[in-house]
Design a protein around this motif. Structure first.
Motif, mmCIF file in Angstrom:
data_model
loop_
_atom_site.group_PDB
_atom_site.id
_atom_site.type_symbol
_atom_site.label_atom_id
_atom_site.label_comp_id
_atom_site.label_asym_id
_atom_site.label_seq_id
_atom_site.Cartn_x
_atom_site.Cartn_y
_atom_site.Cartn_z
ATOM 1 N N SER A 1 0.815 -1.219 0.000
ATOM 2 C CA SER A 1 0.000 0.000 0.000
ATOM 3 C C SER A 1 0.851 1.273 0.000
ATOM 4 O O SER A 1 0.502 2.230 -0.696
ATOM 5 C CB SER A 1 -1.033 -0.008 1.128
ATOM 6 O OG SER A 1 -0.448 -0.242 2.373
ATOM 7 N N PRO A 2 2.001 1.330 0.705
ATOM 8 C CA PRO A 2 2.833 2.533 0.574
ATOM 9 C C PRO A 2 3.371 2.704 -0.845
ATOM 10 O O PRO A 2 3.446 3.821 -1.360
ATOM 11 C CB PRO A 2 3.975 2.319 1.570
ATOM 12 C CG PRO A 2 3.487 1.307 2.530
ATOM 13 C CD PRO A 2 2.503 0.459 1.771
ATOM 14 N N ARG B 1 13.359 -1.852 2.463
ATOM 15 C CA ARG B 1 13.505 -2.342 1.084
ATOM 16 C C ARG B 1 12.484 -1.692 0.162
ATOM 17 O O ARG B 1 12.781 -1.382 -1.000
ATOM 18 C CB ARG B 1 13.366 -3.864 1.050
ATOM 19 C CG ARG B 1 14.475 -4.574 1.831
ATOM 20 C CD ARG B 1 14.125 -6.001 2.103
ATOM 21 N NE ARG B 1 12.961 -6.040 2.996
ATOM 22 C CZ ARG B 1 12.429 -7.147 3.468
ATOM 23 N NH1 ARG B 1 12.927 -8.327 3.122
ATOM 24 N NH2 ARG B 1 11.389 -7.111 4.274
ATOM 25 N N THR B 2 11.294 -1.482 0.666
ATOM 26 C CA THR B 2 10.254 -0.798 -0.108
ATOM 27 C C THR B 2 10.664 0.640 -0.380
ATOM 28 O O THR B 2 10.542 1.127 -1.506
ATOM 29 C CB THR B 2 8.915 -0.839 0.663
ATOM 30 O OG1 THR B 2 8.535 -2.198 0.848
ATOM 31 C CG2 THR B 2 7.823 -0.083 -0.066
ATOM 32 N N GLN B 3 11.159 1.312 0.649
ATOM 33 C CA GLN B 3 11.600 2.694 0.472
ATOM 34 C C GLN B 3 12.742 2.781 -0.526
ATOM 35 O O GLN B 3 12.772 3.689 -1.364
ATOM 36 C CB GLN B 3 12.028 3.291 1.816
ATOM 37 C CG GLN B 3 10.863 3.527 2.743
ATOM 38 C CD GLN B 3 11.240 4.404 3.904
ATOM 39 O OE1 GLN B 3 11.721 5.507 3.706
ATOM 40 N NE2 GLN B 3 11.019 3.912 5.111
ATOM 41 N N ALA C 1 11.455 2.283 -4.091
ATOM 42 C CA ALA C 1 10.735 3.482 -4.526
ATOM 43 C C ALA C 1 11.707 4.622 -4.813
ATOM 44 O O ALA C 1 11.578 5.327 -5.820
ATOM 45 C CB ALA C 1 9.723 3.891 -3.466
ATOM 46 N N GLN C 2 12.674 4.813 -3.935
ATOM 47 C CA GLN C 2 13.648 5.902 -4.110
ATOM 48 C C GLN C 2 14.420 5.754 -5.408
ATOM 49 O O GLN C 2 14.711 6.753 -6.079
ATOM 50 C CB GLN C 2 14.610 5.938 -2.912
ATOM 51 C CG GLN C 2 15.424 7.203 -2.839
ATOM 52 C CD GLN C 2 14.559 8.441 -2.619
ATOM 53 O OE1 GLN C 2 13.695 8.458 -1.757
ATOM 54 N NE2 GLN C 2 14.761 9.460 -3.411
ATOM 55 N N LEU C 3 14.746 4.523 -5.790
ATOM 56 C CA LEU C 3 15.439 4.275 -7.059
ATOM 57 C C LEU C 3 14.616 4.751 -8.252
ATOM 58 O O LEU C 3 15.155 4.997 -9.324
ATOM 59 C CB LEU C 3 15.771 2.792 -7.214
ATOM 60 C CG LEU C 3 16.882 2.259 -6.312
ATOM 61 C CD1 LEU C 3 16.960 0.737 -6.408
ATOM 62 C CD2 LEU C 3 18.220 2.905 -6.659
ATOM 63 N N GLY D 1 12.598 7.454 -7.944
ATOM 64 C CA GLY D 1 12.296 8.862 -7.698
ATOM 65 C C GLY D 1 11.077 9.105 -6.834
ATOM 66 O O GLY D 1 10.506 10.198 -6.855
ATOM 67 N N ILE D 2 10.665 8.113 -6.065
ATOM 68 C CA ILE D 2 9.468 8.244 -5.225
ATOM 69 C C ILE D 2 9.886 8.171 -3.762
ATOM 70 O O ILE D 2 10.526 7.209 -3.338
ATOM 71 C CB ILE D 2 8.445 7.144 -5.562
ATOM 72 C CG1 ILE D 2 7.994 7.286 -7.017
ATOM 73 C CG2 ILE D 2 7.255 7.204 -4.613
ATOM 74 C CD1 ILE D 2 7.168 6.136 -7.525
ATOM 75 N N ASP D 3 9.499 9.180 -2.999
ATOM 76 C CA ASP D 3 9.857 9.259 -1.584
ATOM 77 C C ASP D 3 8.700 8.774 -0.723
ATOM 78 O O ASP D 3 7.608 9.344 -0.760
ATOM 79 C CB ASP D 3 10.215 10.705 -1.230
ATOM 80 C CG ASP D 3 10.599 10.885 0.216
ATOM 81 O OD1 ASP D 3 10.914 9.881 0.894
ATOM 82 O OD2 ASP D 3 10.594 12.039 0.680
ATOM 83 N N LEU D 4 8.937 7.727 0.045
ATOM 84 C CA LEU D 4 7.916 7.170 0.934
ATOM 85 C C LEU D 4 8.228 7.446 2.398
ATOM 86 O O LEU D 4 7.526 6.965 3.288
ATOM 87 C CB LEU D 4 7.813 5.645 0.743
ATOM 88 C CG LEU D 4 7.544 5.127 -0.666
ATOM 89 C CD1 LEU D 4 7.507 3.600 -0.656
ATOM 90 C CD2 LEU D 4 6.264 5.704 -1.224
#
Length: 95
Positions: free
Chosen positions: A17-18, A56-58, A61-63, A65-68
């Motif tokens: 969900s994140p 690992r999810t963060q 996502a960061q790879l 370009g998405i900041d969680l």
């Protein structure tokens, strides 16, 4: 345009969900309608309430370009069904 509220739901609320919320936020912002659509996320279980998404999810996502990093897990509550226009379950088991 009326604002739309979307809730993404998985079991623990630290992986799927994140990720869905982050991707949706990025896609709608790129389309220029980010301020008209509100997103939240929740889990069907209270395993990780208050925790950030899994590292690992963060990282994944960061790879992209998405900041969680500002997201925190919470459990679905009854009022979510009245508050959100759409509730999107990440799989059949959590639906």
């Amino acid at each position: 345009m009326k604002s739309i509220k979307i809730l993404f739901v998985c079991m623990g609320n630290i992986c799927r969900s994140p990720t869905a919320e982050g991707v949706a936020r990025a896609v709608f912002a790129a389309a220029g309608v980010g301020g008209q659509i509100w997103f939240d996320l929740a889990g069907t279980h209270a395993f990780h309430v208050g925790e950030a998404p899994d590292p690992r999810t963060q990282q994944a996502a960061q790879l992209r370009g998405i900041d969680l990093s500002n997201l925190k897990a919470r459990k679905v509550v009854d009022s979510d069904f009245a508050e959100f226009d759409y509730i999107l379950a990440m799989d059949q088991a959590n639906l």
